[in-house]
Design a protein around this motif. Structure first.
Motif, short mmCIF file in Angstrom:
data_model
loop_
_atom_site.label_atom_id
_atom_site.label_comp_id
_atom_site.label_asym_id
_atom_site.label_seq_id
_atom_site.Cartn_x
_atom_site.Cartn_y
_atom_site.Cartn_z
N PHE A 114 -10.31 4.65 8.55
CA PHE A 114 -9.44 5.30 7.57
C PHE A 114 -9.86 4.90 6.16
O PHE A 114 -10.65 3.98 5.96
CB PHE A 114 -7.95 5.03 7.82
CG PHE A 114 -7.48 3.61 7.83
CD1 PHE A 114 -7.29 2.90 6.64
CD2 PHE A 114 -7.16 2.96 9.02
CE1 PHE A 114 -6.80 1.59 6.65
CE2 PHE A 114 -6.67 1.66 9.04
CZ PHE A 114 -6.50 0.98 7.85
N ASN A 115 -9.33 5.63 5.19
CA ASN A 115 -9.51 5.27 3.78
C ASN A 115 -8.26 4.51 3.35
O ASN A 115 -7.15 5.03 3.47
CB ASN A 115 -9.69 6.53 2.93
CG ASN A 115 -11.00 7.24 3.26
OD1 ASN A 115 -11.02 8.20 4.02
ND2 ASN A 115 -12.09 6.74 2.73
N SER A 116 -8.47 3.31 2.88
CA SER A 116 -7.33 2.45 2.53
C SER A 116 -7.04 2.52 1.03
O SER A 116 -7.93 2.80 0.22
CB SER A 116 -7.63 1.01 2.94
OG SER A 116 -8.78 0.53 2.25
N ILE A 117 -5.78 2.27 0.69
CA ILE A 117 -5.34 2.24 -0.70
C ILE A 117 -4.49 0.97 -0.84
O ILE A 117 -3.45 0.87 -0.20
CB ILE A 117 -4.47 3.47 -1.05
CG1 ILE A 117 -5.14 4.77 -0.58
CG2 ILE A 117 -4.17 3.51 -2.54
CD1 ILE A 117 -4.21 5.99 -0.62
N SER A 168 0.84 -1.20 0.00
CA SER A 168 0.00 0.00 0.00
C SER A 168 0.87 1.25 0.00
O SER A 168 1.87 1.31 0.71
CB SER A 168 -0.88 -0.01 1.25
OG SER A 168 -1.45 1.27 1.46
N PRO A 169 0.48 2.25 -0.77
CA PRO A 169 1.22 3.52 -0.73
C PRO A 169 0.87 4.40 0.47
O PRO A 169 1.56 5.36 0.73
CB PRO A 169 0.81 4.20 -2.03
CG PRO A 169 -0.55 3.68 -2.32
CD PRO A 169 -0.58 2.27 -1.80
N GLY A 170 -0.22 4.06 1.16
CA GLY A 170 -0.57 4.89 2.31
C GLY A 170 -2.02 4.78 2.71
O GLY A 170 -2.76 3.93 2.19
N VAL A 171 -2.44 5.60 3.66
CA VAL A 171 -3.85 5.70 4.04
C VAL A 171 -4.20 7.16 4.22
O VAL A 171 -3.34 8.01 4.45
CB VAL A 171 -4.20 4.91 5.33
CG1 VAL A 171 -3.76 3.46 5.24
CG2 VAL A 171 -3.60 5.56 6.55
N PHE A 212 -9.44 1.20 -3.66
CA PHE A 212 -9.68 2.22 -2.64
C PHE A 212 -10.82 1.74 -1.74
O PHE A 212 -11.89 1.36 -2.24
CB PHE A 212 -10.05 3.55 -3.28
CG PHE A 212 -8.96 4.10 -4.17
CD1 PHE A 212 -7.98 4.94 -3.66
CD2 PHE A 212 -8.90 3.76 -5.52
CE1 PHE A 212 -6.96 5.44 -4.47
CE2 PHE A 212 -7.89 4.25 -6.34
CZ PHE A 212 -6.92 5.09 -5.82
N GLY A 213 -10.60 1.77 -0.44
CA GLY A 213 -11.62 1.27 0.48
C GLY A 213 -11.87 2.20 1.65
O GLY A 213 -11.09 3.11 1.91
#
Lengths: 153, 152
Positions: free
Chosen positions: B138-141, B82-85, B122-123
């Protein structure tokens, strides 16, 4: 270090602090408990994977950053915790034996809307190597208490 | 179980999974290593803090959430990390004895243009305690391998 309060942070303040060199053992230990994906815990599988070797769980990098923040920035402070983080980015993989440090910049200081004895400080925190390679960035908010009103002065 | 590739993830997919109870000892052990603030590690000091007792480090909550995702949702054969949240929020303190679970929803997905054998999911993720309160979100990637190079 004197105890730090909300008033001690100003927009534009920059600090660099901390030093942590995660061993392969530490990286595998954290990931075995919290993030057991092959590229975090299995050196052989990691070699053939996307990243070409073991890399630290991003949550481990964040936790290492938190430790540097506590040890060097907010350990002796009126910190009351954090409501959250915006834009957490894992910019490049953290590999075993890399020499990590932290940098912080104060982006905003905002007194609490209803409680006059505390306020939020918004930081950009960065994890980078001694050579300056950026590993992780985040925009984090921390709630600090204000300086107590002096008594008997 | 068949590998779950980029093509297999649909926008609107929801899932609820995991069950992790955090003990007082675990909370203190994690925080001693990574977040040694008094309200995470010192029961006496925590009593007079705004929380009234020790609470889990937010990083600990995030870490146990990751474990529930790896155990129940992320297909390690297809996941590329993942690149981040975004918008990570600790809504309520996690206290000793709390039992957490995870709720996710797929918000969007995009195949990579430069590397069409992979894509990004994207979640929206929520962590819920035993009283059905959201304690973290959080919003996940997530980046994941695709089965083929061809757009659906």
């Amino acid at each position: 270090m004197t105890k730090r309060y909300f008033e001690d942070f100003s927009v534009g303040d920059v600090e660099e602090f901390g030093c942590h060199v995660p061993s392969e053992e530490e990286i595998i230990e954290f990931a075995t408990e919290f993030d057991p994906q092959p590229f975090h815990i299995d050196p052989d599988a990691a070699k053939d994977h996307f990243f070409g070797g073991i890399i630290a769980s991003g949550w481990h990098t964040g936790s290492m950053l938190m430790r540097m923040i506590v040890d060097h920035q907010i350990g002796n402070s009126a910190s009351m915790g954090s409501p959250g983080i915006d834009e957490l980015r894992w910019i490049s993989p953290v590999r075993p034996e890399e020499n990590l440090k932290a940098k912080s910049e104060v982006l905003e200081v905002t007194p609490h809307k209803y409680k006059s004895d505390r306020g939020f400080v918004k930081f950009r925190h960065t994890v980078l190597t001694a050579e300056g390679e950026i590993k992780m960035t985040m925009i984090s908010s921390i709630l600090f208490g204000c300086k107590p009103v002096a008594e008997g002065v | 179980m068949a590998t779950r590739y980029f093509e297999d993830v649909k926008i609107g997919d929801t899932a609820e999974f995991g069950s992790k109870t955090l003990s007082r000892e675990e909370i203190i052990a994690f925080a001693k290593k990574y977040d040694p603030q008094p309200f995470h590690i010192d029961e006496e000091a925590a009593k007079s803090s705004i929380y009234g007792d020790i609470i889990a480090s937010g990083w600990h909550t995030a870490a146990v959430t990751m474990r529930m995702m790896v155990d129940n949702m992320i297909d390690t054969k297809a996941s590329l990390g993942s690149p981040g949240v975004d918008n990570l929020r600790w809504h309520k303190p996690v206290r000793p004895g709390d039992t957490l679970r995870v709720r996710t929803e797929v918000i969007d997905k995009k195949r990579s243009r430069s590397r069409p054998n992979m894509g990004t999911i994207f979640g929206k993720l929520e962590v819920i305690n035993q009283q059905d309160e959201v304690v973290m979100s959080f919003n996940s990637i997530g980046m994941t391998l695709a089965r083929t190079n061809k757009p659906e």
